[in-house]
Design a protein around this motif. Structure first.
Motif, PDB file in Angstrom:
ATOM      1  N   VAL A  96       0.837  -1.207   0.000  1.00 57.39           N
ATOM      2  CA  VAL A  96       0.000   0.000   0.000  1.00 57.39           C
ATOM      3  C   VAL A  96       0.867   1.251   0.000  1.00 57.39           C
ATOM      4  CG1 VAL A  96      -1.668   1.326   1.336  1.00 57.39           C
ATOM      5  CG2 VAL A  96      -1.963  -1.137   1.079  1.00 57.39           C
ATOM      6  N   ASP A  97       1.901   1.219   0.812  1.00 58.07           N
ATOM      7  CA  ASP A  97       2.816   2.371   0.838  1.00 58.07           C
ATOM      8  C   ASP A  97       3.379   2.649  -0.543  1.00 58.07           C
ATOM      9  OD1 ASP A  97       4.244   1.543   4.089  1.00 58.07           O
ATOM     10  OD2 ASP A  97       2.389   2.569   3.498  1.00 58.07           O
ATOM     11  N   ARG A  98       3.808   1.533  -1.165  1.00 55.19           N
ATOM     12  CA  ARG A  98       4.380   1.670  -2.516  1.00 55.19           C
ATOM     13  C   ARG A  98       3.373   2.261  -3.472  1.00 55.19           C
ATOM     14  NH1 ARG A  98       8.351   2.191  -1.773  1.00 55.19           N
ATOM     15  NH2 ARG A  98      10.246   0.953  -1.743  1.00 55.19           N
ATOM     16  N   GLN A  99       2.120   1.810  -3.328  1.00 56.27           N
ATOM     17  CA  GLN A  99       1.056   2.303  -4.195  1.00 56.27           C
ATOM     18  C   GLN A  99       0.901   3.805  -4.019  1.00 56.27           C
ATOM     19  OE1 GLN A  99      -0.340   0.151  -6.342  1.00 56.27           O
ATOM     20  NE2 GLN A  99      -1.228   1.970  -7.292  1.00 56.27           N
ATOM     21  N   HIS A 100       0.851   4.242  -2.794  1.00 54.35           N
ATOM     22  CA  HIS A 100       0.737   5.671  -2.508  1.00 54.35           C
ATOM     23  C   HIS A 100       1.890   6.437  -3.103  1.00 54.35           C
ATOM     24  CE1 HIS A 100      -2.027   5.089   1.219  1.00 54.35           C
ATOM     25  NE2 HIS A 100      -2.705   5.160   0.100  1.00 54.35           N
ATOM     26  N   GLU A 101       3.070   5.841  -2.903  1.00 56.79           N
ATOM     27  CA  GLU A 101       4.254   6.515  -3.430  1.00 56.79           C
ATOM     28  C   GLU A 101       4.153   6.654  -4.943  1.00 56.79           C
ATOM     29  OE1 GLU A 101       7.215   4.681  -0.120  1.00 56.79           O
ATOM     30  OE2 GLU A 101       7.896   4.650  -2.215  1.00 56.79           O
ATOM     31  N   LEU A 102       3.675   5.587  -5.572  1.00 51.83           N
ATOM     32  CA  LEU A 102       3.555   5.612  -7.030  1.00 51.83           C
ATOM     33  C   LEU A 102       2.563   6.692  -7.472  1.00 51.83           C
ATOM     34  CD1 LEU A 102       4.451   4.232  -9.632  1.00 51.83           C
ATOM     35  CD2 LEU A 102       2.493   2.701  -9.433  1.00 51.83           C
ATOM     36  N   GLU A 103       1.440   6.758  -6.781  1.00 49.37           N
ATOM     37  CA  GLU A 103       0.457   7.779  -7.141  1.00 49.37           C
ATOM     38  C   GLU A 103       1.024   9.170  -6.982  1.00 49.37           C
ATOM     39  OE1 GLU A 103      -3.531   5.319  -5.882  1.00 49.37           O
ATOM     40  OE2 GLU A 103      -3.249   7.350  -5.073  1.00 49.37           O
ATOM     41  N   LEU A 104       1.697   9.387  -5.863  1.00 50.11           N
ATOM     42  CA  LEU A 104       2.296  10.691  -5.617  1.00 50.11           C
ATOM     43  C   LEU A 104       3.273  11.036  -6.723  1.00 50.11           C
ATOM     44  CD1 LEU A 104       2.959  10.801  -1.791  1.00 50.11           C
ATOM     45  CD2 LEU A 104       1.685  12.469  -3.131  1.00 50.11           C
ATOM     46  N   ARG A 105       4.034  10.040  -7.083  1.00 49.64           N
ATOM     47  CA  ARG A 105       5.025  10.226  -8.129  1.00 49.64           C
ATOM     48  C   ARG A 105       4.338  10.624  -9.426  1.00 49.64           C
ATOM     49  NH1 ARG A 105       9.833  11.587  -7.784  1.00 49.64           N
ATOM     50  NH2 ARG A 105       9.553  12.852  -9.623  1.00 49.64           N
ATOM     51  N   GLN A 106       3.249   9.929  -9.742  1.00 44.04           N
ATOM     52  CA  GLN A 106       2.560  10.216 -10.990  1.00 44.04           C
ATOM     53  C   GLN A 106       1.960  11.615 -10.975  1.00 44.04           C
ATOM     54  OE1 GLN A 106      -0.089   6.901 -11.251  1.00 44.04           O
ATOM     55  NE2 GLN A 106       1.419   5.589 -12.239  1.00 44.04           N
ATOM     56  N   VAL A 107       1.389  11.990  -9.833  1.00 43.27           N
ATOM     57  CA  VAL A 107       0.835  13.341  -9.717  1.00 43.27           C
ATOM     58  C   VAL A 107       1.926  14.369  -9.925  1.00 43.27           C
ATOM     59  CG1 VAL A 107      -0.095  15.020  -8.087  1.00 43.27           C
ATOM     60  CG2 VAL A 107      -1.123  12.767  -8.249  1.00 43.27           C
ATOM     61  N   PHE A 108       3.010  14.132  -9.268  1.00 46.99           N
ATOM     62  CA  PHE A 108       4.095  15.105  -9.378  1.00 46.99           C
ATOM     63  C   PHE A 108       4.625  15.172 -10.798  1.00 46.99           C
ATOM     64  CE2 PHE A 108       6.541  18.134  -7.273  1.00 46.99           C
ATOM     65  CZ  PHE A 108       7.806  18.143  -7.824  1.00 46.99           C
ATOM     66  N   ASP A 109       4.714  14.002 -11.447  1.00 50.08           N
ATOM     67  CA  ASP A 109       5.164  13.991 -12.839  1.00 50.08           C
ATOM     68  C   ASP A 109       4.230  14.814 -13.717  1.00 50.08           C
ATOM     69  OD1 ASP A 109       6.543  10.609 -13.081  1.00 50.08           O
ATOM     70  OD2 ASP A 109       7.375  12.529 -12.393  1.00 50.08           O
ATOM     71  N   ALA A 110       2.953  14.655 -13.456  1.00 46.82           N
ATOM     72  CA  ALA A 110       1.983  15.402 -14.253  1.00 46.82           C
ATOM     73  C   ALA A 110       2.181  16.896 -14.065  1.00 46.82           C
ATOM     74  CB  ALA A 110       0.558  14.999 -13.849  1.00 46.82           C
ATOM     75  N   ILE A 111       2.364  17.287 -12.821  1.00 45.67           N
ATOM     76  CA  ILE A 111       2.601  18.705 -12.546  1.00 45.67           C
ATOM     77  C   ILE A 111       3.888  19.155 -13.207  1.00 45.67           C
ATOM     78  CG2 ILE A 111       3.157  20.370 -10.733  1.00 45.67           C
ATOM     79  CD1 ILE A 111       1.334  18.790  -8.884  1.00 45.67           C
ATOM     80  N   GLU A 112       4.874  18.355 -13.026  1.00 44.61           N
ATOM     81  CA  GLU A 112       6.189  18.658 -13.567  1.00 44.61           C
ATOM     82  C   GLU A 112       6.134  18.877 -15.076  1.00 44.61           C
ATOM     83  OE1 GLU A 112      10.681  17.855 -12.872  1.00 44.61           O
ATOM     84  OE2 GLU A 112       9.033  17.836 -11.446  1.00 44.61           O
ATOM     85  N   ARG A 113       5.349  18.025 -15.734  1.00 45.11           N
ATOM     86  CA  ARG A 113       5.291  18.097 -17.183  1.00 45.11           C
ATOM     87  C   ARG A 113       4.450  19.272 -17.665  1.00 45.11           C
ATOM     88  NH1 ARG A 113       2.832  13.214 -18.219  1.00 45.11           N
ATOM     89  NH2 ARG A 113       3.718  12.155 -16.432  1.00 45.11           N
ATOM     90  N   SER A 114       3.451  19.620 -16.885  1.00 41.08           N
ATOM     91  CA  SER A 114       2.515  20.634 -17.367  1.00 41.08           C
ATOM     92  C   SER A 114       2.821  22.025 -16.876  1.00 41.08           C
ATOM     93  CB  SER A 114       1.101  20.281 -16.923  1.00 41.08           C
ATOM     94  OG  SER A 114       1.042  20.351 -15.503  1.00 41.08           O
ATOM     95  N   SER A 115       3.621  22.138 -15.864  1.00 43.04           N
ATOM     96  CA  SER A 115       3.845  23.482 -15.337  1.00 43.04           C
ATOM     97  C   SER A 115       5.306  23.750 -15.072  1.00 43.04           C
ATOM     98  CB  SER A 115       3.032  23.683 -14.067  1.00 43.04           C
ATOM     99  OG  SER A 115       2.704  22.481 -13.471  1.00 43.04           O
ATOM    100  N   LEU A 116       5.527  24.966 -14.630  1.00 41.51           N
ATOM    101  CA  LEU A 116       6.879  25.359 -14.246  1.00 41.51           C
ATOM    102  C   LEU A 116       7.018  25.032 -12.758  1.00 41.51           C
ATOM    103  CD1 LEU A 116       6.059  27.158 -16.719  1.00 41.51           C
ATOM    104  CD2 LEU A 116       7.588  28.884 -15.794  1.00 41.51           C
ATOM    105  N   VAL A 117       7.963  24.197 -12.447  1.00 44.12           N
ATOM    106  CA  VAL A 117       8.132  23.791 -11.051  1.00 44.12           C
ATOM    107  C   VAL A 117       9.524  24.183 -10.581  1.00 44.12           C
ATOM    108  CG1 VAL A 117       8.067  21.885  -9.426  1.00 44.12           C
ATOM    109  CG2 VAL A 117       6.608  21.836 -11.448  1.00 44.12           C
ATOM    110  N   ALA A 118       9.553  24.778  -9.406  1.00 41.95           N
ATOM    111  CA  ALA A 118      10.860  25.147  -8.861  1.00 41.95           C
ATOM    112  C   ALA A 118      10.793  25.072  -7.344  1.00 41.95           C
ATOM    113  CB  ALA A 118      11.235  26.561  -9.300  1.00 41.95           C
ATOM    114  N   THR A 119      11.946  24.853  -6.755  1.00 43.37           N
ATOM    115  CA  THR A 119      11.996  24.933  -5.299  1.00 43.37           C
ATOM    116  C   THR A 119      13.070  25.938  -4.918  1.00 43.37           C
ATOM    117  OG1 THR A 119      13.571  23.114  -5.176  1.00 43.37           O
ATOM    118  CG2 THR A 119      11.242  22.561  -4.907  1.00 43.37           C
TER     119      THR A 119
END
Lengths: 111, 642
Positions: B155-178
């Motif tokens: 389950v943890d891995r699943q969550h991590e994967l989802e988070l990763r995918q969300v972040f990838d989507a953001i990363e691809r569609s927007s300007l991301v910086a820290t």
């Protein structure tokens, strides 16, 4: 011998006034409002002087004069400011004319 | 040797007995201790067993040959196999085929003495599905057994994967910086580099102000920092600057990232490039500025007004004051227009009507602007009226131009009237001359009739009649050529106007020997400017006379009828008719088919202008053997001003 005058004017009041003003034992006036009637009269009876109003329904004084015998002297009466007739008129009177002037003219003509 | 309680001591014992007693005593003591320690030992074994059995983590012991020797209940519970099944086969058989090699390798390592922490592989459950397990294990150097504990991290891995995918989507569609808390850039994504024009190397470690546009106010920036430093998320639009100095606009979210203690560690910014949208907004603003038009809306519930930038130019209110409330807005409106504004907007809010109306705003220095407001109602999904929206345009120039047109038209009408007057003057002179001649004739030597009352009376009547004729014509002329600037509308009788017009056109009709037939079938009550409509009629009748004058049959016919909806006027003539090409241009100014000097060509265009103002129509009726102009005045109910 009285002078035979034919007077043609579509204004009946003027016909009436003309007749009333100038008819005498020396002057016989026949007044008409319709052109055909006036023309017919000149052809039927002797006319010594014809007065023709220029502005007539469906025709004008010039045309009417041409239909009458050329030997009859004709006077044109007109209210228009500028009329240049083709037929020879012995005089042109502009309305409104002084009746005194008309009287003088007729008197001279008698002579 | 401890003291033995007296009661235990035999009364008298020989020395060998004493040795026997010591031995028994020692044995007893040993027994007690043994019992004590054995009990303690078994208790701790029990406790360990309990621990083994109860704990949710998977615990197991595997032999060096690769089989489970001991597994806790959690194991079978999780995997679904019975203990027997799990122990029956080498454990490698439960491992996912792709993970077999690495599992064997790790197992060997552990046996060699290297403990491992967080080794992951997949185990097959009884139902065929796989679990991801995270292992820590160590071996016993003596027995070579491996002692391991595992956790199901599927389950943890699943969550991590989802988070990763969300972040990838953001990363691809927007300007991301820290950035760190000092504002230095610590990471940027591809899009950020692309849009800003800087390379990653140029950005990392730099102060984030490297892309600052400088357009935002100090307060704006301060507010942003205050928000994110206090741990809150900031949303807004920011204008930045590319490496080349060009502006770019981004819809921005800046989120502070905290540690588990809630202390802000760094900032994450996610930005959507809206430069294109901003550009079209700016184009719209510019267009609105050029067109001098702005947009507005009104929220009925909150009683809020929104104004676009341009609208502030139309009112004595500066942009930084923000939009006014209703009372303030009304105060800006010219006093003479306030009632109109109130009733129009009130009606829209009550009945959902849309509107378009003109009003003036008045400035402190006395300046007045003419505005045209268009508004329509807005409804929610249930049909309830929630507000208004619309535009407002500065039409001062238009109003000035309209006034100019009115003045020019009045001038043109005047000159047209004079022109037709000129046309008619010859005829009119004649028309006056006849009655004048009658009067002069009647008056000459009138004293002669002093003694004849009958004849006298007749003369006097003749004179009166003639004088009246003159009076009528002169009156008609006077009215006709009277100069005016403003139209005066009142209740009129179209039949009366027709008759008046006929007087003025009588001269021309007689001159051209044209018969004018009048067919008035109704009163024709209309709301109009009498003189203007009379001019319309004169114009139409004169045109008819001109058209008919060269025909064999010469007539003009004026017909007036009325029905429930309109008052209708028809002017026909016996003329040749109007060819199609001409019909199209008929009402254009300066268009004329008349010879030079005969007509000005203004007539019909002015006629059309007058009728337009009267909300009346004019057209040439088709399919008739003669020409017929039809004018229609619609009957309408007049709203009386309060």
């Amino acid at each position: 011998m009285p002078l035979n005058i034919v007077y043609l004017d579509d204004e009946s009041d003027l016909c009436h006034l003309f007749t009333q003003s100038f008819e005498s034992d020396k002057i016989k006036i026949k007044a008409f409002v319709k052109a055909e009637d006036a023309i017919a009269e000149t052809l039927k009876n002797p006319a010594d002087l014809v007065f023709i109003d220029y502005r007539l329904p469906n025709t004008n004084g010039d045309l009417v004069a041409q239909k009458m015998k050329a030997s009859i002297p004709k006077v044109l009466i007109t209210g228009d400011l500028s009329v240049v007739p083709e037929t020879p008129f012995v005089k042109i009177f502009h309305k409104p004319f002084k009746f005194q002037d008309m009287e003088d003219f007729i008197r001279d003509f008698l002579l | 040797m401890p003291d033995i309680p007296k009661q235990w001591m035999p009364v008298s014992l020989p020395v060998s007995d004493l040795r026997r007693v010591n031995f028994i005593g020692a044995f007893l003591i040993l027994g007690i201790f043994t019992k004590f320690f054995v009990e303690r030992y078994f208790a701790s074994i029990n406790e360990l067993n309990k621990f083994f059995d109860v704990v949710l983590d998977l615990l197991c012991i595997a032999g060096p040959e690769g089989k489970f020797k001991k597994i806790n209940p959690a194991f079978s519970d999780l995997l679904g196999y019975s203990e027997k099944e799990l122990k029956s086969k080498p454990f490698i058989e439960f491992v996912h085929p792709d993970d077999v090699d690495k599992t064997i390798a790790i197992f060997d390592k552990i046996k060699a003495g290297e403990p491992t922490l967080k080794f992951e592989n997949r185990y097959r459950r009884r139902d065929g599905s796989y679990l991801i397990m995270s292992w820590s294990a160590a071996s016993d150097p003596l027995t070579k057994n491996v002692y391991a504990s595992a956790r199901d991290i599927t389950v943890d891995r699943q969550h991590e994967l989802e988070l990763r995918q969300v972040f990838d989507a953001i990363e691809r569609s927007s300007l991301v910086a820290t950035a760190n808390i000092e504002g230095r850039i610590t990471s940027v994504n591809e899009n950020f580099c692309r849009v800003s024009g800087f390379s990653r190397a140029e950005l990392l470690g730099q102060d984030h102000n490297i892309i600052k546009s400088g357009i935002h106010s100090k307060e704006f920036i301060q507010n942003l920092w205050d928000t994110i430093l206090s741990g809150r998320v900031w949303y807004g639009e920011i204008q930045n600057k590319t490496k080349e100095g060009l502006p770019f606009f981004v819809q921005t979210v800046i989120s502070p990232m905290t540690d588990i203690m809630g202390r802000v560690q760094k900032f994450l910014s996610i930005q959507f490039d809206m430069t294109k949208q901003k550009e079209s907004e700016q184009l719209l603003e510019e267009a609105q500025s050029v067109a001098k038009i702005g947009s507005w809306s009104f929220d009925a519930k909150a009683q809020n007004i929104f104004w676009s930038k341009k609208i502030y130019d139309f009112f004595p209110r500066s942009l930084d004051m923000g939009p006014p409330n209703l009372a303030e807005l009304e105060a800006y409106i010219h006093p003479d227009d306030q009632i109109l504004w109130r009733t129009t907007v009130g009606d829209a809010l009550q009945n959902g009507n849309s509107y378009k109306f003109r009003f003036r705003t008045i400035f402190p220095d006395g300046k007045i602007l003419w505005l045209e407001a268009i508004g329509r109602s807005r409804f929610d999904s249930s049909g309830k009226l929630i507000g208004l929206t619309g535009t407002c345009q500065d039409i001062s120039d238009i109003v000035v131009a309209e006034e100019q047109v009115k003045i020019e038209r009045a001038k043109a009408m005047q000159s047209s009237k004079l022109a037709s007057l000129g046309e008619m003057s010859a005829g009119i002179a004649h028309e006056i001359n006849n009655p004048l001649a009658i009067i002069t004739g009647a008056v000459w030597r009138m004293d002669q009739f002093a003694k004849d009352p009958e004849k006298l009376k007749a003369r006097v009547e003749t004179i009166e009649k003639a004088a009246e004729r003159i009076e009528k014509i002169v009156k008609g002329l006077r009215k006709f050529s009277r100069s005016y600037e403003k139209s005066e509308y009142k209740d009129c009788s179209l039949s009366a106007i027709v008759n008046e017009a006929l007087i003025l056109t009588e001269a021309k009709s007689i001159r051209h020997s044209t018969q004018v037939i009048v067919d008035i079938k109704a009163e024709g009550a209309i709301w109009c400017d009498e003189i203007e409509i009379e001019q319309v009629l004169i114009n139409l009748i004169n045109n008819g006379i001109d058209a008919a004058k060269d025909q064999a049959e010469k007539w003009v016919r004026v017909e007036l009828t009325e029905n429930d909806t309109s008052v209708n006027l028809r002017v026909s003539d016996s003329g040749k008719g109007i060819p199609n090409e001409v019909q199209k241009k008929l009402f254009q100014p300066f268009f004329t088919t008349k010879a030079v000097g005969e007509g000005t060509g203004l007539g019909l265009s002015i006629v059309k202008g007058i009728l337009d103002e009267h909300d009346a129509t004019i057209e040439v009726l088709p399919d008739l053997p003669y020409t017929c102009f039809e004018v229609k005045f619609t009957k309408k109910r007049r709203i009386h001003a309060a």
